[in-house]
Design a protein around this motif. Structure first.
Motif, PDB file in Angstrom:
ATOM      1  N   HIS A  60      85.470   8.539 -12.443  1.00  0.00           N
ATOM      2  CA  HIS A  60      86.864   8.419 -12.246  1.00  0.00           C
ATOM      3  C   HIS A  60      87.237   9.259 -11.003  1.00  0.00           C
ATOM      4  O   HIS A  60      86.441  10.294 -10.886  1.00  0.00           O
ATOM      5  CB  HIS A  60      87.644   8.846 -13.220  1.00  0.00           C
ATOM      6  CG  HIS A  60      89.243   8.705 -13.222  1.00  0.00           C
ATOM      7  ND1 HIS A  60      89.978   9.619 -12.516  1.00  0.00           N
ATOM      8  CD2 HIS A  60      89.988   7.798 -13.871  1.00  0.00           C
ATOM      9  CE1 HIS A  60      91.106   9.176 -12.676  1.00  0.00           C
ATOM     10  NE2 HIS A  60      91.255   8.127 -13.435  1.00  0.00           N
ATOM     11  N   PRO A  61      88.071   8.810  -9.845  1.00  0.00           N
ATOM     12  CA  PRO A  61      88.470   9.658  -8.862  1.00  0.00           C
ATOM     13  C   PRO A  61      88.678  11.277  -9.225  1.00  0.00           C
ATOM     14  O   PRO A  61      89.576  11.294 -10.300  1.00  0.00           O
ATOM     15  CB  PRO A  61      89.650   8.819  -8.326  1.00  0.00           C
ATOM     16  CG  PRO A  61      89.512   7.548  -8.675  1.00  0.00           C
ATOM     17  CD  PRO A  61      88.792   7.477 -10.028  1.00  0.00           C
ATOM     18  N   ILE A  62      88.206  12.150  -8.696  1.00  0.00           N
ATOM     19  CA  ILE A  62      88.443  13.407  -8.903  1.00  0.00           C
ATOM     20  C   ILE A  62      89.465  14.089  -7.928  1.00  0.00           C
ATOM     21  O   ILE A  62      89.061  13.972  -6.675  1.00  0.00           O
ATOM     22  CB  ILE A  62      87.244  14.292  -8.905  1.00  0.00           C
ATOM     23  CG1 ILE A  62      86.098  13.765 -10.022  1.00  0.00           C
ATOM     24  CG2 ILE A  62      87.496  15.646  -9.054  1.00  0.00           C
ATOM     25  CD1 ILE A  62      86.633  13.910 -11.304  1.00  0.00           C
ATOM     26  N   ALA A  63      90.730  14.483  -8.347  1.00  0.00           N
ATOM     27  CA  ALA A  63      91.779  14.635  -7.325  1.00  0.00           C
ATOM     28  C   ALA A  63      91.361  16.086  -6.793  1.00  0.00           C
ATOM     29  O   ALA A  63      91.875  16.260  -5.631  1.00  0.00           O
ATOM     30  CB  ALA A  63      93.130  14.564  -8.257  1.00  0.00           C
ATOM     31  N   ALA A  64      90.798  17.053  -7.624  1.00  0.00           N
ATOM     32  CA  ALA A  64      90.863  18.371  -6.881  1.00  0.00           C
ATOM     33  C   ALA A  64      89.407  18.901  -7.683  1.00  0.00           C
ATOM     34  O   ALA A  64      89.156  19.065  -8.616  1.00  0.00           O
ATOM     35  CB  ALA A  64      91.973  19.254  -7.170  1.00  0.00           C
ATOM     36  N   VAL A  65      88.783  19.906  -6.951  1.00  0.00           N
ATOM     37  CA  VAL A  65      87.717  20.892  -7.469  1.00  0.00           C
ATOM     38  C   VAL A  65      88.417  22.314  -7.342  1.00  0.00           C
ATOM     39  O   VAL A  65      89.081  22.661  -6.315  1.00  0.00           O
ATOM     40  CB  VAL A  65      86.586  20.539  -6.494  1.00  0.00           C
ATOM     41  CG1 VAL A  65      85.543  21.932  -6.989  1.00  0.00           C
ATOM     42  CG2 VAL A  65      85.960  19.212  -7.000  1.00  0.00           C
ATOM     43  N   GLN A  66      88.066  22.991  -8.339  1.00  0.00           N
ATOM     44  CA  GLN A  66      88.905  24.598  -8.178  1.00  0.00           C
ATOM     45  C   GLN A  66      87.707  25.383  -8.297  1.00  0.00           C
ATOM     46  O   GLN A  66      86.782  25.373  -9.133  1.00  0.00           O
ATOM     47  CB  GLN A  66      89.814  24.676  -9.257  1.00  0.00           C
ATOM     48  CG  GLN A  66      90.414  26.196  -9.113  1.00  0.00           C
ATOM     49  CD  GLN A  66      91.676  26.443 -10.126  1.00  0.00           C
ATOM     50  OE1 GLN A  66      91.691  27.438 -10.803  1.00  0.00           O
ATOM     51  NE2 GLN A  66      92.377  25.333 -10.317  1.00  0.00           N
ATOM     52  N   THR A  67      87.728  26.354  -7.260  1.00  0.00           N
ATOM     53  CA  THR A  67      86.439  27.264  -7.366  1.00  0.00           C
ATOM     54  C   THR A  67      86.896  28.547  -6.678  1.00  0.00           C
ATOM     55  O   THR A  67      87.725  28.464  -5.723  1.00  0.00           O
ATOM     56  CB  THR A  67      85.121  26.610  -6.725  1.00  0.00           C
ATOM     57  OG1 THR A  67      84.609  25.696  -7.597  1.00  0.00           O
ATOM     58  CG2 THR A  67      83.981  27.703  -6.231  1.00  0.00           C
ATOM     59  N   GLU A  68      86.246  29.580  -6.849  1.00  0.00           N
ATOM     60  CA  GLU A  68      86.655  30.892  -6.070  1.00  0.00           C
ATOM     61  C   GLU A  68      86.133  30.799  -4.778  1.00  0.00           C
ATOM     62  O   GLU A  68      85.027  30.408  -4.387  1.00  0.00           O
ATOM     63  CB  GLU A  68      85.803  32.048  -6.793  1.00  0.00           C
ATOM     64  CG  GLU A  68      85.933  33.269  -6.056  1.00  0.00           C
ATOM     65  CD  GLU A  68      85.192  34.550  -6.969  1.00  0.00           C
ATOM     66  OE1 GLU A  68      85.550  35.687  -6.240  1.00  0.00           O
ATOM     67  OE2 GLU A  68      84.651  34.201  -7.961  1.00  0.00           O
ATOM     68  N   TYR A  69      87.015  31.021  -4.021  1.00  0.00           N
ATOM     69  CA  TYR A  69      86.428  31.104  -2.373  1.00  0.00           C
ATOM     70  C   TYR A  69      87.623  31.974  -1.558  1.00  0.00           C
ATOM     71  O   TYR A  69      88.853  32.010  -1.901  1.00  0.00           O
ATOM     72  CB  TYR A  69      86.947  29.372  -1.874  1.00  0.00           C
ATOM     73  CG  TYR A  69      86.581  29.300  -0.340  1.00  0.00           C
ATOM     74  CD1 TYR A  69      85.536  29.841   0.277  1.00  0.00           C
ATOM     75  CD2 TYR A  69      87.315  28.346   0.384  1.00  0.00           C
ATOM     76  CE1 TYR A  69      85.228  29.705   1.403  1.00  0.00           C
ATOM     77  CE2 TYR A  69      86.906  27.985   1.785  1.00  0.00           C
ATOM     78  CZ  TYR A  69      86.033  28.855   1.949  1.00  0.00           C
ATOM     79  OH  TYR A  69      85.407  28.475   3.579  1.00  0.00           O
ATOM     80  N   GLY A 126      87.801  12.784  -0.448  1.00  0.00           N
ATOM     81  CA  GLY A 126      89.228  12.884  -0.551  1.00  0.00           C
ATOM     82  C   GLY A 126      89.610  13.794  -1.725  1.00  0.00           C
ATOM     83  O   GLY A 126      90.748  13.325  -2.204  1.00  0.00           O
ATOM     84  N   THR A 127      88.702  14.747  -1.978  1.00  0.00           N
ATOM     85  CA  THR A 127      89.143  15.451  -3.122  1.00  0.00           C
ATOM     86  C   THR A 127      89.829  16.947  -2.506  1.00  0.00           C
ATOM     87  O   THR A 127      89.163  17.559  -1.750  1.00  0.00           O
ATOM     88  CB  THR A 127      88.058  15.604  -3.930  1.00  0.00           C
ATOM     89  OG1 THR A 127      87.523  14.718  -4.462  1.00  0.00           O
ATOM     90  CG2 THR A 127      88.202  16.663  -5.066  1.00  0.00           C
ATOM     91  N   ALA A 128      90.923  17.316  -3.212  1.00  0.00           N
ATOM     92  CA  ALA A 128      91.270  18.536  -2.431  1.00  0.00           C
ATOM     93  C   ALA A 128      90.424  19.687  -3.254  1.00  0.00           C
ATOM     94  O   ALA A 128      89.827  19.622  -4.187  1.00  0.00           O
ATOM     95  CB  ALA A 128      92.816  18.762  -3.132  1.00  0.00           C
ATOM     96  N   PHE A 129      90.565  20.915  -2.316  1.00  0.00           N
ATOM     97  CA  PHE A 129      89.840  22.054  -2.879  1.00  0.00           C
ATOM     98  C   PHE A 129      90.664  23.188  -3.072  1.00  0.00           C
ATOM     99  O   PHE A 129      91.522  23.527  -2.268  1.00  0.00           O
ATOM    100  CB  PHE A 129      88.772  22.530  -1.924  1.00  0.00           C
ATOM    101  CG  PHE A 129      87.910  23.568  -2.358  1.00  0.00           C
ATOM    102  CD1 PHE A 129      86.746  23.435  -2.853  1.00  0.00           C
ATOM    103  CD2 PHE A 129      88.315  24.951  -2.135  1.00  0.00           C
ATOM    104  CE1 PHE A 129      85.919  24.486  -3.299  1.00  0.00           C
ATOM    105  CE2 PHE A 129      87.528  25.984  -2.499  1.00  0.00           C
ATOM    106  CZ  PHE A 129      86.412  25.770  -3.170  1.00  0.00           C
ATOM    107  N   VAL A 130      90.885  23.497  -4.301  1.00  0.00           N
ATOM    108  CA  VAL A 130      91.797  24.730  -4.734  1.00  0.00           C
ATOM    109  C   VAL A 130      91.027  25.870  -4.831  1.00  0.00           C
ATOM    110  O   VAL A 130      90.176  25.854  -5.739  1.00  0.00           O
ATOM    111  CB  VAL A 130      92.687  24.167  -6.139  1.00  0.00           C
ATOM    112  CG1 VAL A 130      93.440  25.413  -6.678  1.00  0.00           C
ATOM    113  CG2 VAL A 130      93.436  23.010  -5.890  1.00  0.00           C
ATOM    114  N   ALA A 131      91.583  26.821  -4.036  1.00  0.00           N
ATOM    115  CA  ALA A 131      90.699  28.311  -3.895  1.00  0.00           C
ATOM    116  C   ALA A 131      91.497  29.262  -5.022  1.00  0.00           C
ATOM    117  O   ALA A 131      92.624  29.641  -4.599  1.00  0.00           O
ATOM    118  CB  ALA A 131      90.715  28.481  -2.548  1.00  0.00           C
ATOM    119  N   PHE A 132      90.858  29.559  -6.062  1.00  0.00           N
ATOM    120  CA  PHE A 132      91.211  30.758  -6.561  1.00  0.00           C
ATOM    121  C   PHE A 132      90.565  31.931  -6.262  1.00  0.00           C
ATOM    122  O   PHE A 132      89.536  31.973  -5.531  1.00  0.00           O
ATOM    123  CB  PHE A 132      91.049  30.596  -8.120  1.00  0.00           C
ATOM    124  CG  PHE A 132      89.696  30.846  -8.793  1.00  0.00           C
ATOM    125  CD1 PHE A 132      89.281  32.012  -9.189  1.00  0.00           C
ATOM    126  CD2 PHE A 132      88.878  29.643  -9.109  1.00  0.00           C
ATOM    127  CE1 PHE A 132      87.937  32.076  -9.601  1.00  0.00           C
ATOM    128  CE2 PHE A 132      87.594  29.721  -9.605  1.00  0.00           C
ATOM    129  CZ  PHE A 132      87.136  30.943  -9.947  1.00  0.00           C
TER     130      PHE A 132
END
Length: 333
Positions: A171-180, A199-205
């Motif tokens: 299934h399309p993955i909208a975002a990956v969230q990882t420490e950055y 085309g996946t957003a990268f969310v930086a925690f």
């Protein structure tokens, strides 16, 4: 504020991580303070709020639901499943559990919908890949929730590029969230490029490096339950070494004319348009300072100097303990 794409959603380039209001860095803040923080963020233009079942074992989702449900149409809501508190011994004591079985993820979602006081979660992450369960099975369960209208899109947290590709095939993955951040550069190994390609957003925690990039820290003043007490980079010898990076970093912030936290967040915003930082805080003044990073402009020379100063070779210590490292799937240098 700048706007960026988070899967199918257009959101503020800087979001709000909602862990700190009840979890990880000290005791929960008073409910009135949490309400003030969330509403101030909304009024300041934040349209991306990120929470999880783990945070306060449901307390963060409950607060976000109570405060923001009346304003549900004004923001994009993200939460997470598969990592949560469970009463395994039947004694009322919740312990941290990773469980990616489809039935568990469905139960997590149903509970989250109740706590968040909403009919649908916009972005729902698998908080940790349960390595006892094929990621295809976990993502397949989340895809069922999309089809049922309980969630709108799927995300993954702390995964490698290879795992992202496996999941994306289901299934399309909208975002990956990882420490950055400047001091945690692991995403640059592979997953940032994989996100760009898919085309996946990268969310930086943790974009301000667990507070390290906000200015001098007194580790002896950390709360007894502050998670940084167990993190190798804050151990005495490593912390002494890492503090040597801070003075030249603060000098660059002064040169640019911004706060140290703004410099760290602005660096992320300049790295790529598919990166969305979500700094967390429990204080309104810190929130407003973080959001000011949106207006900071960094020259290529400043970017290069920052990256040469703070990187995987100059920072002492691992970001996680050995146990925590085993729980994640991210690439490491």
């Amino acid at each position: 504020m700048q706007q960026r794409q988070l899967g199918p959603f257009t959101v503020s380039a800087i979001g709000l991580g909602c862990m700190n209001i009840c979890h990880a860095y000290g005791p929960p803040v008073p409910e009135a303070d949490a309400e003030r923080l969330l509403l101030t963020a909304l009024d300041a233009g934040v349209t991306h709020f990120d929470t999880a079942a783990l945070y306060g074992f449901g307390a963060s989702e409950t607060l976000v639901g109570k405060v923001l449900a009346p304003h549900r149409s004004r923001f994009t809501l993200a939460s997470k499943c598969g990592l949560f508190g469970a009463d395994l011994k039947g004694d009322g004591q919740l312990v941290r559990v990773i469980d990616g079985r489809p039935a568990t993820l469905r139960a997590n979602c149903e509970a989250a919908l109740q706590r968040l006081r909403t009919d649908v979660i916009d972005l729902y992450y698998l908080h940790r890949w349960d390595k006892q369960v094929p990621v295809e099975d976990s993502v397949g369960a989340l895809a069922d929730l999309v089809r049922e209208g309980k969630i709108r899109s799927i995300g993954l947290s702390e995964v490698s590029a290879a795992t992202l590709r496996r999941a994306h095939a289901v299934h399309p993955i909208a975002a990956v969230q990882t420490e950055y951040s400047l001091w945690t550069r692991n995403p640059e190994i592979a997953v940032l490029d994989a996100c760009r390609e898919l085309g996946t957003a990268f969310v930086a925690f943790s974009p301000v490096a667990r507070g390290f990039l906000c200015g001098p820290l007194d580790t002896s003043a950390f709360d007894a339950k502050d998670i940084r007490r167990t993190m190798p980079r804050f151990a005495p010898d490593n912390f002494v070494a890492n503090q040597r990076l801070l003075s030249p970093y603060l000098a660059i912030a002064q040169e640019v004319g911004c706060s140290p936290a703004q410099l760290a967040i602005a660096w992320l915003l300049h790295k790529a348009p598919h990166i969305l930082p979500i700094p967390g805080t429990s204080r309104v003044d810190h929130l407003l300072d973080n959001l000011g990073a949106d207006a900071v402009r960094l020259s290529p020379d400043v970017m290069a100097r920052l990256e040469a100063l703070i990187n995987n070779k100059t920072v002492a210590g691992n970001r996680y303990t050995e146990q925590a490292n085993r729980e994640v799937d991210t690439e490491v240098f």
